[in-house]
Design an enzyme around this catalytic site. Structure first.
Site, PDB file in Angstrom:
ATOM      1  N   GLY A   1      28.011 -16.935 -36.251  1.00 52.17           N
ATOM      2  CA  GLY A   1      28.124 -17.939 -36.251  1.00 52.17           C
ATOM      3  C   GLY A   1      27.790 -19.352 -35.022  1.00 52.17           C
ATOM      4  O   GLY A   1      26.980 -18.106 -33.952  1.00 52.17           O
ATOM      5  N   GLY A   2      27.944 -20.046 -34.732  1.00 57.49           N
ATOM      6  CA  GLY A   2      27.541 -21.093 -33.697  1.00 57.49           C
ATOM      7  C   GLY A   2      27.181 -20.584 -32.472  1.00 57.49           C
ATOM      8  O   GLY A   2      25.386 -20.479 -32.943  1.00 57.49           O
ATOM      9  N   GLU A   3      27.498 -19.870 -31.550  1.00 56.99           N
ATOM     10  CA  GLU A   3      26.595 -19.192 -30.409  1.00 56.99           C
ATOM     11  C   GLU A   3      27.936 -18.055 -30.379  1.00 56.99           C
ATOM     12  O   GLU A   3      27.244 -16.933 -29.263  1.00 56.99           O
ATOM     13  CB  GLU A   3      27.724 -19.848 -29.129  1.00 56.99           C
ATOM     14  CG  GLU A   3      26.739 -21.387 -29.169  1.00 56.99           C
ATOM     15  CD  GLU A   3      27.643 -22.297 -27.944  1.00 56.99           C
ATOM     16  OE1 GLU A   3      28.308 -21.755 -27.402  1.00 56.99           O
ATOM     17  OE2 GLU A   3      26.556 -23.124 -28.056  1.00 56.99           O
ATOM     18  N   GLU A   4      27.953 -17.317 -31.203  1.00 61.18           N
ATOM     19  CA  GLU A   4      27.741 -15.627 -31.354  1.00 61.18           C
ATOM     20  C   GLU A   4      27.163 -15.186 -32.406  1.00 61.18           C
ATOM     21  O   GLU A   4      26.833 -14.943 -33.644  1.00 61.18           O
ATOM     22  CB  GLU A   4      29.423 -15.951 -32.026  1.00 61.18           C
ATOM     23  CG  GLU A   4      30.650 -15.964 -31.013  1.00 61.18           C
ATOM     24  CD  GLU A   4      32.145 -15.820 -32.019  1.00 61.18           C
ATOM     25  OE1 GLU A   4      31.752 -14.570 -33.161  1.00 61.18           O
ATOM     26  OE2 GLU A   4      32.775 -15.852 -31.345  1.00 61.18           O
TER      27      GLU A   4
END
Length: 96
Positions: free
Chosen positions: A13-16
């Site tokens: 996800g986003g920054e994961e």
């Protein structure tokens, strides 16, 4: 470039990001996490501000589901973020 060839790495996800490591143990997970922390610490990525990462790791057990494994890794990740980032935390449960 910093995980084993048998590992699978991808964006969650986003920054994961997530790394799925098979045929491993607690010691190997710690080695992988420390290698990633070291690589990020020594690289400025061409950015003016320092980049940090928080790592959460776990090992799935026979009765785990995909969701329970991710939840355990997430709990460890939140522990790393709570402890000031740029660290690795682990949620290891004893095999049953």
């Amino acid at each position: 470039h910093n995980v084993r060839e048998i590992d699978v790495a991808g964006r969650r996800g986003g920054e994961e990001f997530i790394i799925i490591s098979s045929n491993t143990n607690q010691d190997n997970i710690r080695v992988i996490a420390n290698k990633l922390l070291s690589e990020v610490r020594k690289n400025d990525f061409g950015l003016p501000e320092k980049v940090t990462i928080s790592i959460g790791g776990t090992i799935g057990q026979h009765d785990d589901t995909e969701l329970s494994i991710i939840n355990k890794a997430d709990q460890a990740l939140y522990e790393s973020k709570y402890c000031g980032k740029n660290t690795a935390s682990f949620e290891f449960t004893k095999p049953r």
